[in-house]
Write a protein that holds these residues in place. Structure first.
Motif, short mmCIF file in Angstrom:
data_model
loop_
_atom_site.label_atom_id
_atom_site.label_comp_id
_atom_site.label_asym_id
_atom_site.label_seq_id
_atom_site.Cartn_x
_atom_site.Cartn_y
_atom_site.Cartn_z
N LYS A 1 -39.18 -23.84 -7.80
CA LYS A 1 -38.91 -24.45 -6.51
C LYS A 1 -37.46 -24.30 -6.06
CE LYS A 1 -42.65 -27.72 -6.62
NZ LYS A 1 -43.08 -29.07 -6.30
N ASP A 2 -36.71 -23.46 -6.71
CA ASP A 2 -35.34 -23.19 -6.32
C ASP A 2 -35.36 -22.10 -5.25
OD1 ASP A 2 -32.65 -22.94 -6.08
OD2 ASP A 2 -32.29 -22.27 -8.13
N TYR A 3 -35.56 -22.53 -4.02
CA TYR A 3 -35.79 -21.59 -2.93
C TYR A 3 -34.53 -20.83 -2.53
CZ TYR A 3 -40.18 -24.05 -2.66
OH TYR A 3 -41.40 -24.60 -2.99
N SER A 4 -33.38 -21.42 -2.73
CA SER A 4 -32.15 -20.72 -2.37
C SER A 4 -31.92 -19.52 -3.28
CB SER A 4 -30.95 -21.66 -2.41
OG SER A 4 -30.78 -22.17 -3.71
N SER A 5 -32.24 -19.64 -4.56
CA SER A 5 -32.08 -18.49 -5.44
C SER A 5 -33.16 -17.44 -5.18
CB SER A 5 -32.08 -18.91 -6.91
OG SER A 5 -33.32 -19.42 -7.28
N ILE A 6 -34.34 -17.87 -4.77
CA ILE A 6 -35.39 -16.92 -4.41
C ILE A 6 -34.97 -16.13 -3.16
CG2 ILE A 6 -37.76 -16.71 -3.56
CD1 ILE A 6 -38.45 -19.09 -5.40
N ARG A 7 -34.33 -16.82 -2.22
CA ARG A 7 -33.86 -16.14 -1.02
C ARG A 7 -32.77 -15.13 -1.36
NH1 ARG A 7 -29.96 -16.93 3.22
NH2 ARG A 7 -30.80 -16.11 5.15
N SER A 8 -31.86 -15.51 -2.25
CA SER A 8 -30.82 -14.56 -2.63
C SER A 8 -31.40 -13.39 -3.41
CB SER A 8 -29.71 -15.25 -3.41
OG SER A 8 -30.19 -15.73 -4.64
N LEU A 9 -32.46 -13.63 -4.17
CA LEU A 9 -33.15 -12.54 -4.87
C LEU A 9 -33.72 -11.54 -3.87
CD1 LEU A 9 -34.46 -11.27 -7.43
CD2 LEU A 9 -36.36 -12.85 -7.08
N VAL A 10 -34.36 -12.04 -2.84
CA VAL A 10 -34.95 -11.16 -1.82
C VAL A 10 -33.86 -10.37 -1.11
CG1 VAL A 10 -36.24 -11.14 0.35
CG2 VAL A 10 -37.02 -12.56 -1.53
N LYS A 11 -32.72 -11.01 -0.81
CA LYS A 11 -31.62 -10.32 -0.15
C LYS A 11 -31.05 -9.22 -1.03
CE LYS A 11 -28.61 -12.54 2.27
NZ LYS A 11 -27.59 -13.51 2.73
N LYS A 12 -30.91 -9.48 -2.32
CA LYS A 12 -30.36 -8.48 -3.24
C LYS A 12 -31.32 -7.30 -3.40
CE LYS A 12 -27.31 -11.48 -5.79
NZ LYS A 12 -26.00 -10.88 -5.60
N VAL A 13 -32.62 -7.58 -3.43
CA VAL A 13 -33.60 -6.50 -3.53
C VAL A 13 -33.53 -5.62 -2.28
CG1 VAL A 13 -36.08 -6.00 -3.56
CG2 VAL A 13 -35.14 -7.70 -5.11
N ALA A 14 -33.38 -6.24 -1.11
CA ALA A 14 -33.29 -5.46 0.13
C ALA A 14 -32.00 -4.64 0.16
CB ALA A 14 -33.33 -6.41 1.33
N GLN A 15 -30.91 -5.22 -0.33
CA GLN A 15 -29.65 -4.49 -0.36
C GLN A 15 -29.73 -3.30 -1.30
OE1 GLN A 15 -26.35 -6.92 -1.53
NE2 GLN A 15 -24.83 -5.44 -0.88
N ARG A 16 -30.37 -3.49 -2.45
CA ARG A 16 -30.54 -2.38 -3.39
C ARG A 16 -31.42 -1.30 -2.78
NH1 ARG A 16 -33.48 -3.35 -9.06
NH2 ARG A 16 -35.24 -3.51 -7.65
N ARG A 17 -32.46 -1.71 -2.05
CA ARG A 17 -33.34 -0.73 -1.41
C ARG A 17 -32.58 0.10 -0.38
NH1 ARG A 17 -36.93 1.90 -3.19
NH2 ARG A 17 -35.93 3.57 -2.12
N HIS A 18 -31.69 -0.54 0.38
CA HIS A 18 -30.88 0.20 1.36
C HIS A 18 -29.96 1.20 0.66
CE1 HIS A 18 -32.16 -1.96 4.92
NE2 HIS A 18 -31.94 -3.11 4.31
N LEU A 19 -29.35 0.78 -0.43
CA LEU A 19 -28.47 1.69 -1.16
C LEU A 19 -29.25 2.85 -1.77
CD1 LEU A 19 -26.07 -0.82 -2.91
CD2 LEU A 19 -25.43 0.94 -1.27
#
Length: 88
Positions: A47-65
């Motif tokens: 239920k730690d939604y803020s860390s889940i959100r940061s996980l999704v952001k990091k995955v998207a950033q890695r995908r862009h790179l």
């Protein structure tokens, strides 16, 4: 968060020198280690939604790179994928 020891190890493995943190391969490797840490954290704390959100952001950033690296140099892209074990 990656510790400074882990960061220097990653930079030495993927960069040309020990201060080469701007290289796409180094950034992808650092993001991958952050993603693995966040995945472990999210498995324990569902239920730690803020860390889940940061996980999704990091995955998207890695995908862009990765997309950038694929457009620039396919051989470097394949080497990073193989070294990090991102594809099956």
């Amino acid at each position: 968060m990656v510790s400074s020891k882990q960061k220097t190890d990653i930079v030495n493995n993927f960069g040309d020198n020990d201060k080469d943190t701007g290289k796409a391969e180094v950034q992808i490797a650092l993001l991958t280690s952050d993603i693995k840490n966040l995945q472990d954290h999210s498995a324990k704390h569902k239920k730690d939604y803020s860390s889940i959100r940061s996980l999704v952001k990091k995955v998207a950033q890695r995908r862009h790179l990765l997309n950038y690296l694929l457009k620039k140099d396919v051989n470097r892209y394949k080497a990073v994928i193989e070294k990090l074990g991102l594809r099956k």
